[in-house]
Design an enzyme around this catalytic site. Structure first.
Site, PDB file in Angstrom:
ATOM      1  CE  LYS A   1      48.375  40.957  40.031  1.00  0.00           C
ATOM      2  NZ  LYS A   1      47.943  40.235  38.878  1.00  0.00           N
TER       3      LYS A   1
ATOM      4  CE  LYS B   1      41.373  42.365  43.814  1.00  0.00           C
ATOM      5  NZ  LYS B   1      42.383  41.313  43.711  1.00  0.00           N
TER       6      LYS B   1
HETATM    7  P1  NAP Z   1      36.434  36.181  39.068  1.00  0.00           P
HETATM    8  O1  NAP Z   1      36.291  35.663  37.678  1.00  0.00           O
HETATM    9  O2  NAP Z   1      35.539  37.273  39.528  1.00  0.00           O
HETATM   10  O3  NAP Z   1      36.304  34.928  40.053  1.00  0.00           O
HETATM   11  C1  NAP Z   1      36.352  35.089  41.436  1.00  0.00           C
HETATM   12  C2  NAP Z   1      36.262  33.741  42.102  1.00  0.00           C
HETATM   13  O4  NAP Z   1      36.340  33.915  43.516  1.00  0.00           O
HETATM   14  C3  NAP Z   1      34.941  33.004  41.833  1.00  0.00           C
HETATM   15  O5  NAP Z   1      35.218  31.624  41.770  1.00  0.00           O
HETATM   16  C4  NAP Z   1      34.124  33.353  43.075  1.00  0.00           C
HETATM   17  O6  NAP Z   1      33.102  32.441  43.364  1.00  0.00           O
HETATM   18  C5  NAP Z   1      35.207  33.294  44.125  1.00  0.00           C
HETATM   19  N1  NAP Z   1      34.877  34.043  45.351  1.00  0.00           N
HETATM   20  C6  NAP Z   1      34.853  35.390  45.500  1.00  0.00           C
HETATM   21  N2  NAP Z   1      34.529  35.716  46.759  1.00  0.00           N
HETATM   22  C7  NAP Z   1      34.359  34.556  47.423  1.00  0.00           C
HETATM   23  C8  NAP Z   1      34.018  34.228  48.761  1.00  0.00           C
HETATM   24  N3  NAP Z   1      33.818  35.196  49.678  1.00  0.00           N
HETATM   25  N4  NAP Z   1      33.931  32.935  49.096  1.00  0.00           N
HETATM   26  C9  NAP Z   1      34.134  31.953  48.176  1.00  0.00           C
HETATM   27  N5  NAP Z   1      34.452  32.198  46.890  1.00  0.00           N
HETATM   28  C10 NAP Z   1      34.567  33.471  46.531  1.00  0.00           C
HETATM   29  O7  NAP Z   1      37.929  36.701  39.342  1.00  0.00           O
HETATM   30  P2  NAP Z   1      39.275  36.294  38.605  1.00  0.00           P
HETATM   31  O8  NAP Z   1      39.463  37.200  37.436  1.00  0.00           O
HETATM   32  O9  NAP Z   1      39.346  34.822  38.439  1.00  0.00           O
HETATM   33  O10 NAP Z   1      40.329  36.790  39.720  1.00  0.00           O
HETATM   34  C11 NAP Z   1      40.645  36.001  40.857  1.00  0.00           C
HETATM   35  C12 NAP Z   1      41.887  36.587  41.525  1.00  0.00           C
HETATM   36  O11 NAP Z   1      42.980  36.561  40.578  1.00  0.00           O
HETATM   37  C13 NAP Z   1      41.735  38.048  41.961  1.00  0.00           C
HETATM   38  O12 NAP Z   1      42.428  38.276  43.156  1.00  0.00           O
HETATM   39  C14 NAP Z   1      42.350  38.828  40.801  1.00  0.00           C
HETATM   40  O13 NAP Z   1      42.813  40.099  41.220  1.00  0.00           O
HETATM   41  C15 NAP Z   1      43.482  37.885  40.396  1.00  0.00           C
HETATM   42  N6  NAP Z   1      43.925  38.022  38.998  1.00  0.00           N
HETATM   43  C16 NAP Z   1      43.046  38.058  37.953  1.00  0.00           C
HETATM   44  C17 NAP Z   1      43.523  38.177  36.649  1.00  0.00           C
HETATM   45  C18 NAP Z   1      42.601  38.231  35.444  1.00  0.00           C
HETATM   46  O14 NAP Z   1      43.080  38.564  34.337  1.00  0.00           O
HETATM   47  N7  NAP Z   1      41.324  37.927  35.577  1.00  0.00           N
HETATM   48  C19 NAP Z   1      44.893  38.237  36.414  1.00  0.00           C
HETATM   49  C20 NAP Z   1      45.769  38.173  37.484  1.00  0.00           C
HETATM   50  C21 NAP Z   1      45.278  38.052  38.766  1.00  0.00           C
HETATM   51  P3  NAP Z   1      31.653  32.574  42.645  1.00  0.00           P
HETATM   52  O15 NAP Z   1      31.798  31.888  41.324  1.00  0.00           O
HETATM   53  O16 NAP Z   1      30.709  31.910  43.555  1.00  0.00           O
HETATM   54  O17 NAP Z   1      31.369  34.053  42.506  1.00  0.00           O
END
Ligand code: NAP
Length: 300
Positions: free
Chosen positions: A173, A241
């Site tokens: 990744k 990040k």
């Molecule tokens: P996001 O929309 O910001 O969501 C993050 C999630 O993590 C939320 O549910 C948040 O809860 C939770 N969270 C964060 N810190 C936490 C903690 N300390 N304890 C409990 N829950 C916590 O992010 P995302 O885009 O879904 O990305 C999630 C992961 O997938 C990341 O590692 C990212 O790099 C990866 N990713 C993302 C994409 C994309 O296109 N978005 C693509 C590939 C991979 P709350 O709702 O309470 O804030």
């Protein structure tokens, strides 16, 4: 396989649609999100809302995690009220978050002591891939475990690749993010270059998409930018990040990645300038700034 009880922790941009696809495929789901309101839609679809990651683990045979960063995964898996406290022999943990490979290996070893199998299984394909169930999933851990749960992984992903031992999925990744960031920065530069040099950027994209520049970014992002839409998608803060993970890993192996070092600075700049919550394609903001030229929006 549909009788397998699944748990899902982290219902953000990626986690929510992934969990929804599992629910719609007929699995019974236990979910947890730090901000409980984000679970409402899934609960309406029939998911059970747990009060902690530990409760999710207690009630599930396979637990999926998709939270933001390395420290967040360590907290929801190994911390207080974490997955580890509700884990049981035979349980499988699948972490879809993008984090440091070293942390994935620590989780693997710690869970193994409790007879729990752990896979690092980060994904690529963006929010669109999560919604459509067409993600690429790159996996580190034990191959036999991947083979066993492949039908479930196929609900959320269309390309599932076993890469190697623990942490290998995260290395894949990180490698992926080298390419994605380079595409975002190149897209930003070519759009501002075309516009400032006097060619219609939309026509330029149309012209080059069929040639050697063709890529996922040019297929998916320019229309969003032309529409003035810079909302995520994939947040610039998460892109920053991921590039910092790449740079840390490169440092560990005494490597030089000059292009990625520059791109990581541009995405760190997005965060420092208060634009971290915008999409990664919004890195065009940095290129607009240094060229005193804003991409024109197009009425649809
Ligand atoms: P996001 O929309 O910001 O969501 C993050 C999630 O993590 C939320 O549910 C948040 O809860 C939770 N969270 C964060 N810190 C936490 C903690 N300390 N304890 C409990 N829950 C916590 O992010 P995302 O885009 O879904 O990305 C999630 C992961 O997938 C990341 O590692 C990212 O790099 C990866 N990713 C993302 C994409 C994309 O296109 N978005 C693509 C590939 C991979 P709350 O709702 O309470 O804030």
């Amino acid at each position: 396989m549909k009788e397998t009880r699944l748990g899902f922790i982290g219902l953000g941009t990626m986690g929510a649609p992934m969990a929804e696809n599992l629910q719609k495929a007929g699995y019974s789901l236990v979910v947890y999100n730090r901000t409980a309101t984000k679970a409402e839609r899934l609960v309406k679809l029939g998911a059970f809302l747990a009060e902690s990651p530990a409760e999710v683990a207690r009630k599930s045979e396979i637990v999926f995690v998709n939270v933001s960063d390395t420290e967040d995964v360590l907290q929801v898996v190994l911390g207080k009220d974490g997955v580890i406290e509700g884990s049981h022999p035979g349980m499988i943990l699948v972490d879809h978050s993008t984090i440091k490979a070293t942390a994935s290996r620590i989780i693997y070893e710690t869970m193994k002591e409790r007879d729990v199998s752990s896979l690092d299984a980060p994904v690529s394909g963006g929010d669109i891939g999560a919604i459509n169930g067409t993600l690429a999933i790159m996996i580190g851990g034990e191959k036999e475990v991947v083979d066993r749960i492949r039908p479930i992984l196929e609900v959320v992903g269309k390309k599932i690749t076993y890469v190697g031992g623990p942490g290998s999925g995260q290395i894949a990744k990180a490698a992926n993010q080298i390419m994605v960031a380079a595409q975002m920065v190149a897209e930003a530069e070519l759009l501002i270059f075309a516009q400032k040099a006097g060619a219609d950027p939309e026509r330029v994209i149309e012209a080059i998409r069929g040639g050697a520049a063709q890529c996922w970014t040019l297929d998916n992002k320019p229309q969003r930018l032309f529409a003035g839409n810079r909302t995520p998608g994939f947040k610039s803060s998460l892109q920053a990040k991921d590039l910092n993970i790449v740079i840390d890993t490169a440092r560990e192996f005494k490597m030089s990645l000059p292009g990625t070092a520059l791109n990581s600075q541009l995405f760190n700049g997005m965060v420092a300038s208060g634009n971290g919550d915008l999409d990664n394609s919004a890195v065009i903001h940095m290129i607009e700034l240094v060229n005193d030229e804003e991409l024109a929006t197009i009425e649809s």
